[in-house]
Design a protein around this motif. Structure first.
Motif, PDB file in Angstrom:
ATOM      1  N   ILE A 136      44.745  59.105 -82.604  1.00 35.27           N
ATOM      2  CA  ILE A 136      45.604  60.871 -82.387  1.00 35.27           C
ATOM      3  C   ILE A 136      44.853  62.204 -82.398  1.00 35.27           C
ATOM      4  CG2 ILE A 136      48.114  61.731 -82.234  1.00 35.27           C
ATOM      5  CD1 ILE A 136      47.477  59.716 -80.124  1.00 35.27           C
ATOM      6  N   PRO A 137      44.860  62.197 -83.877  1.00 34.05           N
ATOM      7  CA  PRO A 137      44.656  63.410 -84.309  1.00 34.05           C
ATOM      8  C   PRO A 137      42.777  63.795 -83.598  1.00 34.05           C
ATOM      9  CG  PRO A 137      45.264  62.137 -86.404  1.00 34.05           C
ATOM     10  CD  PRO A 137      44.943  60.917 -84.776  1.00 34.05           C
ATOM     11  N   GLU A 138      42.385  63.265 -83.264  1.00 33.85           N
ATOM     12  CA  GLU A 138      40.717  63.067 -82.889  1.00 33.85           C
ATOM     13  C   GLU A 138      41.008  64.059 -81.567  1.00 33.85           C
ATOM     14  OE1 GLU A 138      38.091  60.634 -86.023  1.00 33.85           O
ATOM     15  OE2 GLU A 138      39.574  59.572 -83.693  1.00 33.85           O
ATOM     16  N   ALA A 139      41.918  62.926 -80.507  1.00 36.40           N
ATOM     17  CA  ALA A 139      42.674  63.653 -79.202  1.00 36.40           C
ATOM     18  C   ALA A 139      43.114  64.868 -79.608  1.00 36.40           C
ATOM     19  CB  ALA A 139      42.836  62.523 -78.747  1.00 36.40           C
ATOM     20  N   GLU A 140      43.685  65.294 -80.155  1.00 36.43           N
ATOM     21  CA  GLU A 140      44.834  66.351 -80.122  1.00 36.43           C
ATOM     22  C   GLU A 140      43.499  67.698 -80.470  1.00 36.43           C
ATOM     23  OE1 GLU A 140      49.067  65.773 -81.459  1.00 36.43           O
ATOM     24  OE2 GLU A 140      47.231  66.062 -83.097  1.00 36.43           O
ATOM     25  N   THR A 143      41.810  67.890 -76.731  1.00 32.40           N
ATOM     26  CA  THR A 143      42.352  68.843 -75.830  1.00 32.40           C
ATOM     27  C   THR A 143      43.152  69.611 -76.039  1.00 32.40           C
ATOM     28  OG1 THR A 143      44.030  67.081 -76.114  1.00 32.40           O
ATOM     29  CG2 THR A 143      42.506  65.973 -74.921  1.00 32.40           C
ATOM     30  N   GLY A 144      42.632  69.620 -77.084  1.00 32.65           N
ATOM     31  CA  GLY A 144      44.007  71.358 -77.731  1.00 32.65           C
ATOM     32  C   GLY A 144      45.753  70.822 -76.905  1.00 32.65           C
ATOM     33  N   LEU A 145      45.647  69.662 -76.896  1.00 38.47           N
ATOM     34  CA  LEU A 145      47.305  69.132 -76.597  1.00 38.47           C
ATOM     35  C   LEU A 145      48.017  68.370 -77.996  1.00 38.47           C
ATOM     36  CD1 LEU A 145      46.608  67.328 -73.225  1.00 38.47           C
ATOM     37  CD2 LEU A 145      47.497  69.067 -73.744  1.00 38.47           C
ATOM     38  N   THR A 146      49.172  68.783 -78.632  1.00 38.42           N
ATOM     39  CA  THR A 146      49.842  68.157 -79.344  1.00 38.42           C
ATOM     40  C   THR A 146      50.669  66.663 -78.290  1.00 38.42           C
ATOM     41  OG1 THR A 146      50.890  70.178 -80.306  1.00 38.42           O
ATOM     42  CG2 THR A 146      52.089  67.377 -80.830  1.00 38.42           C
ATOM     43  N   ILE A 147      50.211  65.605 -79.314  1.00 40.66           N
ATOM     44  CA  ILE A 147      50.172  64.661 -78.849  1.00 40.66           C
ATOM     45  C   ILE A 147      51.245  63.517 -79.576  1.00 40.66           C
ATOM     46  CG2 ILE A 147      48.838  62.176 -78.030  1.00 40.66           C
ATOM     47  CD1 ILE A 147      46.640  63.527 -77.414  1.00 40.66           C
ATOM     48  N   GLU A 152      52.478  62.305 -73.169  1.00 42.04           N
ATOM     49  CA  GLU A 152      51.274  63.323 -73.956  1.00 42.04           C
ATOM     50  C   GLU A 152      49.988  62.937 -73.615  1.00 42.04           C
ATOM     51  OE1 GLU A 152      54.353  67.117 -76.046  1.00 42.04           O
ATOM     52  OE2 GLU A 152      53.004  65.432 -76.944  1.00 42.04           O
ATOM     53  N   ILE A 153      49.996  61.173 -74.371  1.00 36.10           N
ATOM     54  CA  ILE A 153      48.977  60.545 -74.275  1.00 36.10           C
ATOM     55  C   ILE A 153      48.004  60.445 -72.797  1.00 36.10           C
ATOM     56  CG2 ILE A 153      48.416  58.262 -74.409  1.00 36.10           C
ATOM     57  CD1 ILE A 153      50.345  57.419 -76.524  1.00 36.10           C
ATOM     58  N   VAL A 169      39.458  55.387 -74.628  1.00 33.56           N
ATOM     59  CA  VAL A 169      40.330  54.234 -75.572  1.00 33.56           C
ATOM     60  C   VAL A 169      41.184  55.255 -76.490  1.00 33.56           C
ATOM     61  CG1 VAL A 169      40.952  52.223 -76.554  1.00 33.56           C
ATOM     62  CG2 VAL A 169      39.084  52.566 -75.547  1.00 33.56           C
ATOM     63  N   ILE A 170      42.559  55.711 -76.253  1.00 32.07           N
ATOM     64  CA  ILE A 170      43.443  56.297 -77.471  1.00 32.07           C
ATOM     65  C   ILE A 170      43.735  55.385 -78.430  1.00 32.07           C
ATOM     66  CG2 ILE A 170      45.027  58.546 -78.044  1.00 32.07           C
ATOM     67  CD1 ILE A 170      44.098  59.775 -74.924  1.00 32.07           C
ATOM     68  N   LYS A 171      43.724  55.922 -79.344  1.00 35.38           N
ATOM     69  CA  LYS A 171      43.936  54.507 -80.038  1.00 35.38           C
ATOM     70  C   LYS A 171      45.794  55.065 -80.787  1.00 35.38           C
ATOM     71  CE  LYS A 171      40.045  55.051 -83.133  1.00 35.38           C
ATOM     72  NZ  LYS A 171      39.545  54.678 -84.081  1.00 35.38           N
ATOM     73  N   GLY A 172      46.083  54.389 -80.901  1.00 34.83           N
ATOM     74  CA  GLY A 172      48.148  54.627 -81.016  1.00 34.83           C
ATOM     75  C   GLY A 172      48.401  54.871 -82.814  1.00 34.83           C
TER      76      GLY A 172
END
Length: 270
Positions: A136-140, A143-147, A152-153, A169-172
């Protein structure tokens, strides 16, 4: 089958090159390697980082590709933009599946990717990748998004797919809840989720490396993408469930567990 990991060396043995090669071996894939950096590291933290030159990274990668029939390549810690751009210059002309684990922060909090490298990874490496496996932190960051929510995912997954890769694969694991839920986006297919029990443990050093390495190994063996990802989830879940209980900090996962338990693990696909 032969795979290659492009990553940093972890002197503690729980993450990076060491975790990747252990995972390849346990999944019956011959592992080759390209070392991007040496780290002075243990379960308590990263105490020093000594990056390789981009030219040396290129020499290692070309040497491996020249001699071995690689069926898949993965990247882990890349550290700086020069190394990222060097890997792109070699891999963009190769028809080899590329799995990108966008390693940014070590378990102990040390930064493993410089700011300019993050930009290069997003703009140059991800468009030539087959699979990307951000937490999640890496995806944020990417993407510049808050997840924080399922919606949001989904937005983040679609954003990353649009960069050009085949699968995200977005790990939760960083989200709250009784279960850990990973969301898988494959181009042209309906997204699916992998649901597992959330395990209470601090022995999670190298989980991201191990998961992406397991995906790489399964793809190298010719498994379909969805099958490879689900089997990799079983591998890392078992590695967390049966810890080795070594070290005095964030201990490593147990790479022996998958074979010891014959790969039997409850991963609910929804």
């Amino acid at each position: 089958m032969i795979a290659c990991t492009i990553a940093g060396s972890d002197s503690g043995g729980g993450a990076g090159i060491q975790a990747d090669l252990k995972t390849f071996q346990e999944l019956r894939v011959f592992g080759t390697s390209v070392i991007t950096a040496l780290t002075a590291q243990n379960t308590k933290g990263v105490h020093g980082i000594y990056p390789a030159t981009a030219d040396f990274v290129k020499d290692q990668l070309n040497a491996v590709i020249d001699d071995f029939d690689l069926k898949a390549v993965k990247t882990g810690m890349l550290f700086n933009a020069e190394i990222v751009e060097t890997i792109v210059s070699v891999m963009e002309s190769k028809e080899i599946p590329l799995i990108v684990d966008p390693v940014m922060i070590a378990k102990g909090g040390a930064s493993l990717l410089k700011e300019q490298a993050t930009i290069a990874l997003k703009e140059k490496l991800l468009p030539v990748a087959t699979v990307c496996t951000p937490n999640i932190p890496e995806a944020e960051v990417l993407t510049g998004l808050t997840i924080k929510t399922e919606e949001e995912i989904e937005l983040a997954g679609e954003y990353l797919l649009n960069l050009g890769m085949q699968c995200v694969v977005i790990k939760g694991g960083h989200l709250a809840g009784k279960h850990a839920i990973d969301t898988v986006f494959i181009r042209g297919e309906k997204p699916f989720k992998m649901k597992t029990d959330r395990l209470k443990t601090i022995h999670t050093h190298g989980t991201g490396c191990t998961f992406s390495a397991a995906i790489t190994a399964e793809i190298a063996k010719g498994k379909p993408l969805k099958t490879a990802i689900i089997e990799a989830k079983k591998f890392v879940q078992l590695a967390i469930r049966y810890p080795l209980n070594i070290g005095h900090g964030f201990g490593p996962t147990n790479h022996f567990a998958y074979q010891e338990h014959r790969g039997i693990c409850d991963v609910q696909v929804i």
